[in-house]
Scaffold this active site. Structure first.
Site, PDB file in Angstrom:
ATOM      1  CE1 TYR A 144      47.671  40.120  39.681  1.00 56.97           C
ATOM      2  CE2 TYR A 144      48.072  41.941  41.185  1.00 56.97           C
ATOM      3  CZ  TYR A 144      47.888  40.591  40.966  1.00 56.97           C
ATOM      4  OH  TYR A 144      47.908  39.716  42.023  1.00 56.97           O
ATOM      5  CE  LYS A 148      44.162  37.880  42.058  1.00 55.61           C
ATOM      6  NZ  LYS A 148      44.178  36.398  41.883  1.00 55.61           N
TER       7      LYS A 148
END
Length: 355
Positions: A144, A148
């Site tokens: 994750y 990002k």
């Protein structure tokens, strides 16, 4: 102003729509499910008149082009926010490819203002544990955070080329009316259900989703300044302070064991491997532990002002969870005071009273 919001059925996106409509803007939502839009916006009191729904996926270039064409501004909030190892492929596809398509389309159609919703975690790990507007994208290998960071690189490339792109860095967010009970609200709920008796040491910035939504609405018409990178309202808390605040809000003891975050990382990594075959969600996630181990906070003066007290955010969130059946009266403790629960129904992003 007509504003396209991607991710409008999520926590940040829905509250941003509420704040933008309260400011008088018309909204176009790109979503995969029209019913999900209604479920997300009705509890926030958003009228249906200023909201146009376009069905499609943010990773589909044809759909994205159709969504962006004709709007005055874009808020790109579509993102998979999850440390669940079962969602790694979906996370990368949505967070990186979606950002590439939306920001490219915004430039192609000369959109006057684009707000890319990043996260402070996109710059982890940071030297000295301090994150500022000029901190480079992070090098974390956790999927994750890595996704990002990659999306952050895309947004900064557009900025460097002169595109009118603002980047926001929300902290970890709590608050009421979470359509999907995402990562942070889910963690709070698990804490009160007795599923998180062990916490890593360290800490992280945390804030209220309604304050971040207000920042997004303000940026739609704000003139670009400096690097045009904005940390969402909030404050830094250690995990001990976080649990202490939950105890104070509920009046419950919540026995908790705190272990050093870095030694916990190998165990958390193993739980991620187990999660691939275990059908139920395991609260001990590697990514969450990694964030605590980084123990990062925004640089002095980098965080936007206007955040409400964390105790108020907690109380509002707990009352919403109790009222909607996510937590029992026993689990929320004294936060379930019926004399205050009713007042919550009048609040929504952009119109919530300041404490």
């Amino acid at each position: 102003m007509l504003v396209l919001v991607t991710g409008g059925t999520g926590f940040v996106g829905a509250h941003t729509i509420a704040a933008a409509t309260a400011a008088g803007h018309g909204i176009r939502v790109l979503a995969r499910d029209a019913a999900a839009v209604e479920r997300a916006l009705v509890p926030l009191g958003v009228p249906s008149d200023p909201v146009e729904v376009l069905i499609g996926d943010v990773t589909d270039p044809v759909v994205v082009a159709r969504a962006v064409r004709g709007v005055d501004a874009v808020v790109h909030a579509a993102s998979v926010y999850s440390f669940d190892s079962r969602r790694h492929r979906e996370t990368r596809r949505t967070n990186v490819r979606g950002t590439e398509l939306v920001l490219d389309a915004a430039r192609r159609f000369d959109v006057a203002r684009t707000v890319h919703v990043s996260t402070f975690g996109a710059m982890l790990p940071a030297a000295g544990g301090v994150v500022g507007p000029d901190t480079p994208p992070g090098t974390a290998r956790e999927p994750y955070l890595a996704s990002k960071a990659a999306a952050e690189t895309v947004a900064r490339r557009h900025q460097a080329q002169g595109a009118p792109v603002a980047i926001t860095y929300p902290p970890a967010l709590l608050g009421p009316y979470d359509p999907k009970v995402g990562d942070q609200n889910g963690r709070l709920r698990n804490t009160l259900r007795g599923l998180m008796p062990v916490w890593p040491t360290g800490g992280f910035p945390i804030g209220d989703v309604r304050d971040t939504a207000r920042l997004h609405a303000e940026l739609l018409t704000a003139a670009p300044t400096g690097l045009d990178r904005h940390f969402g309202p909030g404050g830094y808390l250690t995990t001990r302070d976080y649990v202490r605040a939950v105890r104070a809000a509920t009046g419950r003891d919540l026995p908790t064991l705190f272990l050093p975050a870095r030694p916990m990382l190998p165990f958390a990594y193993l739980t991620g491997l187990v999660q691939h075959v275990w059908p139920w969600h395991i609260p001990a996630e590697y990514g969450a532990c990694y964030v605590c181990a980084c123990d990062a906070h925004p640089a002095d003066g980098a965080t936007a002002h206007g955040s409400r007290p964390f105790a108020d955010t907690l109380t509002d969130t707990l009352r919403w969870m109790h009222r909607t059946g996510l937590l029992t009266e026993r689990q929320v403790g004294r936060a379930a005071d019926p004399g205050h629960v009713g007042a919550l129904t009048a609040e929504h992003a952009g119109a919530a009273p300041r404490a």
